[in-house]
Design an enzyme around this catalytic site. Structure first.
Site, mmCIF file in Angstrom:
data_model
loop_
_atom_site.group_PDB
_atom_site.id
_atom_site.type_symbol
_atom_site.label_atom_id
_atom_site.label_comp_id
_atom_site.label_asym_id
_atom_site.label_seq_id
_atom_site.Cartn_x
_atom_site.Cartn_y
_atom_site.Cartn_z
ATOM 1 N N PRO A 2 48.229 46.534 39.720
ATOM 2 C CG PRO A 2 50.224 47.639 39.975
ATOM 3 C CD PRO A 2 49.166 46.985 40.737
ATOM 4 C CD GLU A 3 46.102 41.259 36.630
ATOM 5 O OE1 GLU A 3 46.346 40.307 35.884
ATOM 6 O OE2 GLU A 3 44.949 41.556 36.990
#
Length: 279
Positions: A2-3
């Site tokens: 996840p960014e």
DNA sequence: CGCTCCACCTGAACGC
DNA sequence: TGCGTTCAGGTGGAGC
């Protein structure tokens, strides 16, 4: 995994289940993720009420009623799901459960265990080793073309590597750096100090555009990312370059040219780009 | 200090 | 079908 957009999607999903809720039971099934859980993790959380959910870079911060904060990082494969009431039996890699007085059931699953959790003392956020060196939030008021200009000055590392550096700007990862560089029309290999004012301004705008669009789409689901209701994110359908090696460049196609996206490796990670419009 | 590489861990996809 | 190899959205520490 996840960014920033994926983490923000998870934070927003957690708000209705956690804000104002009391943690009546915490189940911890192993002693560590990437790092050990804090000492007495369960007993320090049970009975606490979550006042607010905030996000800093790729970290979710749960502000508790005793002034402490629970910090959550999802690593590459961390997922948070919310269940109504008691879900069926737990699965492999379901490492942590929060039972609220909602009653909502919140489950943390992380096969690779690159995630981590920590407890931060009241007012301790700015000194915390994981947080203190972070650069500005890319969607916040402290981020600007001037910030990038200062960070790029004298750096001969390629733009790709500098944008992945969380001390420069906090929250970008491999996908959104590739996408932002494409949107700005910049070569990922360009030494940062060689980017002129014009290019930096384009890059600054591209970063904000990409992140806002990705958040609006619920993030990107390649393998692991899910929204907290189990729903996929949808921004992967809007990728211009990421994972599109050998496919045609969408912006070149608009100009009537056919060019193919290429993949190279920079600091050990795949970079996808168009050799023509990112010249 | 600046920069690159590697390890951390599991699972999915692919080639043989 | 099965087995080995490669790769994956992150990060921090080692090493040059």
């Amino acid at each position: 995994m996840p960014e920033l957009p994926e983490v923000e999607t998870v934070r927003r999903g957690l708000i209705p289940a956690l804000e104002g809720a009391k943690l009546v039971e915490v189940v911890q099934r192993r002693k560590d993720l990437r790092k050990p859980f804090p000492e007495n993790f369960v007993s320090r959380l049970e009975g606490r009420t979550v006042l607010r959910l905030e996000r800093r870079a790729k970290y979710i911060m749960c502000v508790l009623d005793d002034g402490w904060e629970l910090l959550i990082h999802l690593g590459m494969s961390g997922k948070v799901r919310i269940f109504e009431g008691n879900p069926e039996d737990y699965q492999a890699h379901d490492h942590l459960e929060f039972v609220t007085d909602g009653p909502k059931w919140i489950r943390y699953n992380d096969p690779r265990r690159f995630g981590l959790m920590d407890l931060i003392a009241p007012m301790g956020r700015s000194q915390h080793p994981l947080l203190r060196d972070l650069g500005p939030e890319p969607l916040g008021d402290d981020f600007s073309a001037e910030v990038l200009e200062k960070a790029f000055a004298g750096k001969k590392a390629p733009l790709k590597a500098v944008l992945l550096d969380q001390r420069v700007v906090a929250g970008l990862g491999n996908i959104y750096v590739c996408e932002a560089l494409h949107r700005a029309g910049l070569a990922p290999t360009l030494p940062a100090y060689q980017a002129d004012k014009d290019r930096i301004e384009r890059l600054y705008l591209a970063i904000g555009d990409i992140l806002r669009a990705a958040i609006a789409a619920g993030g990107s689901s390649l393998r692991d990312h899910r929204q907290t209701d189990g729903e996929l994110g949808y921004f992967q359908h809007q990728f211009d370059v990421y994972g599109r090696e050998g496919e045609s460049c969408k912006s070149c196609a608009k100009d009537g040219r056919t060019t193919l996206i290429e993949r190279i490796v920079q600091s050990g990670r795949s970079t996808f780009y168009c050799p023509v419009c990112q010249g």
